[in-house]
Design an enzyme around this catalytic site. Sequence first.
Site, short mmCIF file in Angstrom:
data_model
loop_
_atom_site.label_atom_id
_atom_site.label_comp_id
_atom_site.label_asym_id
_atom_site.label_seq_id
_atom_site.Cartn_x
_atom_site.Cartn_y
_atom_site.Cartn_z
N ASP A 23 0.86 -1.18 0.00
CA ASP A 23 0.00 0.00 0.00
C ASP A 23 0.89 1.23 0.00
O ASP A 23 1.92 1.26 0.66
CB ASP A 23 -0.92 0.01 1.23
N CYS A 53 -19.09 2.20 -3.87
CA CYS A 53 -19.61 1.38 -4.97
C CYS A 53 -20.90 1.89 -5.59
O CYS A 53 -20.92 2.27 -6.76
CB CYS A 53 -19.81 -0.05 -4.47
N1 LIG Z 1 -15.37 -1.09 -0.45
C1 LIG Z 1 -16.22 -1.94 -1.01
O1 LIG Z 1 -17.24 -2.28 -0.44
C2 LIG Z 1 -15.92 -2.56 -2.37
C3 LIG Z 1 -16.64 -3.69 -2.76
C4 LIG Z 1 -16.39 -4.28 -3.98
C5 LIG Z 1 -15.46 -3.68 -4.82
N2 LIG Z 1 -14.78 -2.55 -4.45
C6 LIG Z 1 -13.80 -2.01 -5.37
O2 LIG Z 1 -12.51 -2.39 -4.93
C7 LIG Z 1 -11.57 -1.36 -5.20
C8 LIG Z 1 -10.87 -0.94 -3.92
O3 LIG Z 1 -11.82 -0.37 -3.03
P1 LIG Z 1 -11.57 -0.29 -1.47
O4 LIG Z 1 -12.90 0.01 -0.87
O5 LIG Z 1 -10.81 -1.45 -0.97
O6 LIG Z 1 -10.65 1.00 -1.36
P2 LIG Z 1 -9.85 1.48 -0.04
O7 LIG Z 1 -9.70 2.96 -0.18
O8 LIG Z 1 -10.48 0.95 1.19
O9 LIG Z 1 -8.43 0.80 -0.19
C9 LIG Z 1 -7.61 1.02 -1.27
C10 LIG Z 1 -6.17 1.08 -0.81
O10 LIG Z 1 -5.37 1.22 -1.97
C11 LIG Z 1 -4.27 2.05 -1.64
N3 LIG Z 1 -3.68 2.57 -2.86
C12 LIG Z 1 -4.15 3.53 -3.68
N4 LIG Z 1 -3.33 3.72 -4.73
C13 LIG Z 1 -2.30 2.85 -4.56
C14 LIG Z 1 -1.13 2.59 -5.28
N5 LIG Z 1 -0.86 3.26 -6.42
N6 LIG Z 1 -0.29 1.65 -4.82
C15 LIG Z 1 -0.55 0.99 -3.68
N7 LIG Z 1 -1.65 1.21 -2.92
C16 LIG Z 1 -2.52 2.13 -3.37
C17 LIG Z 1 -4.87 3.10 -0.73
O11 LIG Z 1 -3.86 3.70 0.07
C18 LIG Z 1 -5.85 2.27 0.09
O12 LIG Z 1 -5.29 1.80 1.29
C19 LIG Z 1 -12.37 -0.25 -5.89
O13 LIG Z 1 -12.30 -0.41 -7.27
C20 LIG Z 1 -13.77 -0.50 -5.43
O14 LIG Z 1 -14.74 -0.01 -6.34
C21 LIG Z 1 -14.99 -1.99 -3.23
#
Ligand SMILES: NC(=O)c1ccc[n+]([C@@H]2O[C@H](COP(=O)([O-])OP(=O)(O)OC[C@H]3O[C@@H](n4cnc5c(N)ncnc54)[C@H](O)[C@@H]3O)[C@@H](O)[C@H]2O)c1
Length: 413
Positions: free
Chosen positions: A36, A265
Amino acid sequence: MSQKEQSTLAIIGQGYVGLPLAMAAVDAGWSVIGIDKDHFKVAQINSGSSPVEDVSDNKLQTAISRGTYRVTTDPASVGDASVITICVPTPLNDKREPELALLISATTVISPYISNETLIVSESTSYPGTLRDVIIPIVKSLKPSESSVLYFASAPERVNPGDRVWNQKNTPRLIGAIDGASRARALRFYESICDVAVSVSSPEVAEAAKLLENTFRLVNIALINEFTQLCSATGINVHEVIDAASSKPYGFMPFRPGVGVGGHCIPVDPLYLTWWARQHGCSAPLIESADSINQAMPGYVAERALKMIDPLNTNPKILIMGVAYKPGISDFRETPALELKNYLIAKGAIVAWHDPLVSTWEGSNSVDLNWDCDVAILATKQPDMKIDELVSKGIQVLDCTNSFSLNPGVTSI
Ligand SMILES: NC(=O)c1ccc[n+]([C@@H]2O[C@H](COP(=O)([O-])OP(=O)(O)OC[C@H]3O[C@@H](n4cnc5c(N)ncnc54)[C@H](O)[C@@H]3O)[C@@H](O)[C@H]2O)c1
């Protein structure tokens, strides 16, 4: 299975998707590297404190102490992995269009370190074509020359944070790979951590299916939000109507009204779909209309609350209860409570908020339920929220969560 296939998983992004996936993979016997770019989050995880509710500190600490999970900011760590999953945010930009900057930067920083025969999977939600047209070209242009054989698939994450029933293991996983060898590798990987992996014919089908799933929710929530306004105007309890319709054993699925839609989402993904439609000379008016209805809900709720107050009171005190976008979690991304708060303030109200799971939001702190108010709006019912205390003190409550039935002093939207 070769040594390369079964050794190590690297997960880019340790958030609501990446960290639960890491723990599920640890449970399945994988050695996991979480990567991360957020130094504070990495330090927090390394200290044994979980940043997401679905992963307990105990679970995290056990994985770290056993050496089956480690977390780092170093993208070069992907060089040790046989499988890489990309789980970074895919938000909207200021024009409410897809913003792939984080997905592109994550792919860019890891690509020079990807070793030969690695499987690269995108779990981030995005429009159809993202794996083939965005991720793969970056990887191929930046990968080491000796990494001549790489496998690619899209496996959109379906996690539902705070859900006690459905999790990484028992939620079927869609897999769309770019070729047969990639499909075989991706199926073996996901079958090792999930009960069911469903193979579809292409990455685009998997990407489109994910957008359809969340757009289905957006449209149905908009329908019930529109319907609740009609019911309220005519003196009918919308929840009684929904319960009545739910007695039909087929062809109906209950959705409940609320302050709007929130999270990373439901308010976001359907706009990936409308943008994608426009790129192909199509339009999606139903989805756009549903988006508008949900966007207008905070204003509707605010007006309902203001009508509960003496009109001579031009600076009423209003308490918003629950600012996270749904119960049981602290995530307030895209929460409709923000528009609700701003709308009320623009109308002259003095607004405070209370959320047992959120300590700081929009530069202010959660107040306790003793905060003296004219009306409280129950926006999200968090576990352990002592709303009965509020009602017993005679405070009027506008309930947007269907938490009370026929309670004097409580008005339902
Ligand atoms: N949160 C949900 O309920 C959910 C459910 C299904 C799908 N998604 C999808 O999953 C994906 C991630 O969502 P999330 O909720 O886990 O996001 P999040 O913000 O909780 O976590 C994402 C992490 O990625 C890190 N990050 C960002 N850019 C980065 C990089 N270049 N290198 C390394 N780390 C990096 C951030 O620091 C963060 O900790 C999105 O596309 C979202 O649409 C989310």
